[in-house]
Design a protein around this motif. Structure first.
Motif, PDB file in Angstrom:
ATOM      1  N   ARG A  11       0.799  -1.227   0.000  1.00 18.33           N
ATOM      2  CA  ARG A  11       0.000   0.000   0.000  1.00 18.33           C
ATOM      3  C   ARG A  11       0.832   1.277   0.000  1.00 18.33           C
ATOM      4  O   ARG A  11       0.611   2.168  -0.817  1.00 18.33           O
ATOM      5  CB  ARG A  11      -0.944   0.010   1.193  1.00 18.33           C
ATOM      6  CG  ARG A  11      -1.835   1.219   1.216  1.00 18.33           C
ATOM      7  CD  ARG A  11      -2.732   1.250   2.426  1.00 18.33           C
ATOM      8  NE  ARG A  11      -3.588   2.411   2.350  1.00 18.33           N
ATOM      9  CZ  ARG A  11      -4.883   2.381   2.443  1.00 18.33           C
ATOM     10  NH1 ARG A  11      -5.502   1.226   2.647  1.00 18.33           N
ATOM     11  NH2 ARG A  11      -5.589   3.479   2.355  1.00 18.33           N
ATOM     12  N   SER A  12       1.789   1.391   0.899  1.00 13.03           N
ATOM     13  CA  SER A  12       2.549   2.642   0.992  1.00 13.03           C
ATOM     14  C   SER A  12       3.372   2.878  -0.270  1.00 13.03           C
ATOM     15  O   SER A  12       3.473   4.013  -0.746  1.00 13.03           O
ATOM     16  CB  SER A  12       3.436   2.662   2.234  1.00 13.03           C
ATOM     17  OG  SER A  12       4.417   1.665   2.160  1.00 13.03           O
ATOM     18  N   GLU A  66       0.886   4.014  -3.002  1.00  9.64           N
ATOM     19  CA  GLU A  66       0.475   5.402  -2.769  1.00  9.64           C
ATOM     20  C   GLU A  66       1.603   6.379  -3.092  1.00  9.64           C
ATOM     21  O   GLU A  66       1.365   7.434  -3.672  1.00  9.64           O
ATOM     22  CB  GLU A  66       0.016   5.580  -1.323  1.00  9.64           C
ATOM     23  CG  GLU A  66      -1.317   4.926  -1.035  1.00  9.64           C
ATOM     24  CD  GLU A  66      -1.722   5.011   0.420  1.00  9.64           C
ATOM     25  OE1 GLU A  66      -0.879   5.358   1.284  1.00  9.64           O
ATOM     26  OE2 GLU A  66      -2.900   4.725   0.709  1.00  9.64           O
ATOM     27  N   HIS A  67       2.824   6.020  -2.724  1.00 15.19           N
ATOM     28  CA  HIS A  67       3.974   6.870  -3.031  1.00 15.19           C
ATOM     29  C   HIS A  67       4.141   7.015  -4.546  1.00 15.19           C
ATOM     30  O   HIS A  67       4.440   8.106  -5.045  1.00 15.19           O
ATOM     31  CB  HIS A  67       5.247   6.283  -2.409  1.00 15.19           C
ATOM     32  CG  HIS A  67       6.482   7.016  -2.783  1.00 15.19           C
ATOM     33  ND1 HIS A  67       6.825   8.218  -2.218  1.00 15.19           N
ATOM     34  CD2 HIS A  67       7.446   6.734  -3.698  1.00 15.19           C
ATOM     35  CE1 HIS A  67       7.952   8.646  -2.767  1.00 15.19           C
ATOM     36  NE2 HIS A  67       8.342   7.747  -3.664  1.00 15.19           N
ATOM     37  N   PHE A  71       1.775   6.784  -6.881  1.00 15.38           N
ATOM     38  CA  PHE A  71       0.723   7.669  -7.391  1.00 15.38           C
ATOM     39  C   PHE A  71       1.060   9.131  -7.091  1.00 15.38           C
ATOM     40  O   PHE A  71       0.868  10.002  -7.934  1.00 15.38           O
ATOM     41  CB  PHE A  71      -0.640   7.312  -6.787  1.00 15.38           C
ATOM     42  CG  PHE A  71      -1.239   6.044  -7.336  1.00 15.38           C
ATOM     43  CD1 PHE A  71      -1.123   5.700  -8.672  1.00 15.38           C
ATOM     44  CD2 PHE A  71      -1.943   5.188  -6.504  1.00 15.38           C
ATOM     45  CE1 PHE A  71      -1.680   4.547  -9.180  1.00 15.38           C
ATOM     46  CE2 PHE A  71      -2.510   4.021  -6.994  1.00 15.38           C
ATOM     47  CZ  PHE A  71      -2.378   3.702  -8.341  1.00 15.38           C
ATOM     48  N   ALA A  72       1.565   9.405  -5.904  1.00 16.22           N
ATOM     49  CA  ALA A  72       1.945  10.773  -5.541  1.00 16.22           C
ATOM     50  C   ALA A  72       3.113  11.263  -6.393  1.00 16.22           C
ATOM     51  O   ALA A  72       3.134  12.424  -6.825  1.00 16.22           O
ATOM     52  CB  ALA A  72       2.296  10.844  -4.057  1.00 16.22           C
ATOM     53  N   GLU A  84      -6.873  11.480  -7.141  1.00 18.39           N
ATOM     54  CA  GLU A  84      -7.493  10.306  -6.536  1.00 18.39           C
ATOM     55  C   GLU A  84      -8.282   9.480  -7.554  1.00 18.39           C
ATOM     56  O   GLU A  84      -8.157   8.254  -7.600  1.00 18.39           O
ATOM     57  CB  GLU A  84      -8.402  10.718  -5.387  1.00 18.39           C
ATOM     58  CG  GLU A  84      -8.956   9.553  -4.616  1.00 18.39           C
ATOM     59  CD  GLU A  84      -9.782   9.971  -3.416  1.00 18.39           C
ATOM     60  OE1 GLU A  84     -10.563   9.129  -2.943  1.00 18.39           O
ATOM     61  OE2 GLU A  84      -9.648  11.110  -2.948  1.00 18.39           O
ATOM     62  N   ALA A 118      -5.918   7.678  -9.929  1.00 19.87           N
ATOM     63  CA  ALA A 118      -5.243   6.586  -9.231  1.00 19.87           C
ATOM     64  C   ALA A 118      -6.191   5.396  -9.058  1.00 19.87           C
ATOM     65  O   ALA A 118      -5.784   4.242  -9.241  1.00 19.87           O
ATOM     66  CB  ALA A 118      -4.726   7.064  -7.882  1.00 19.87           C
ATOM     67  N   GLU A 119      -7.441   5.655  -8.731  1.00 18.89           N
ATOM     68  CA  GLU A 119      -8.413   4.576  -8.567  1.00 18.89           C
ATOM     69  C   GLU A 119      -8.621   3.821  -9.869  1.00 18.89           C
ATOM     70  O   GLU A 119      -8.695   2.592  -9.875  1.00 18.89           O
ATOM     71  CB  GLU A 119      -9.747   5.130  -8.064  1.00 18.89           C
ATOM     72  CG  GLU A 119      -9.715   5.549  -6.614  1.00 18.89           C
ATOM     73  CD  GLU A 119     -11.019   6.174  -6.145  1.00 18.89           C
ATOM     74  OE1 GLU A 119     -11.980   6.256  -6.943  1.00 18.89           O
ATOM     75  OE2 GLU A 119     -11.078   6.577  -4.980  1.00 18.89           O
TER      76      GLU A 119
END
Length: 86
Positions: free
Chosen positions: A21-22, A25-26, A28-29, A35, A38-39
């Protein structure tokens, strides 16, 4: 504990996603995906992951590589002059 290649035959998809997960998320950032974008990218990748599950040797590597490719594809699809919404 997972083997060094990130593959466990008995691991559910949800556990792989929790572990990654992290990093996801990193990524995508890093690519400045909103959001919703990314989804959409993650949804496409999850369909492929489930379909190819038994054929993927290193699932962690496959997953993060697929996320990066999805982000790059999304960036290429953006119109010229696109700016992130606030």
């Amino acid at each position: 504990m997972a083997p060094p290649d990130g593959t466990r035959d008995d691991e559910p998809v949800s556990m792989l996603l929790d572990r990654m997960r992290s990093e996801i998320e990193h990524t995508f950032a890093h690519y400045h995906l909103e959001e919703g974008e990314a989804e959409e990218v993650l949804q496409e990748i999850l369909f492929m992951l489930i379909y190819l599950w038994d054929r993927i040797g290193n699932r962690e590597l496959w997953l993060i590589s697929a996320v990066r490719r999805g982000c790059l594809r999304r960036l290429q699809e953006r119109p010229v002059g696109w700016t992130p919404s606030s």
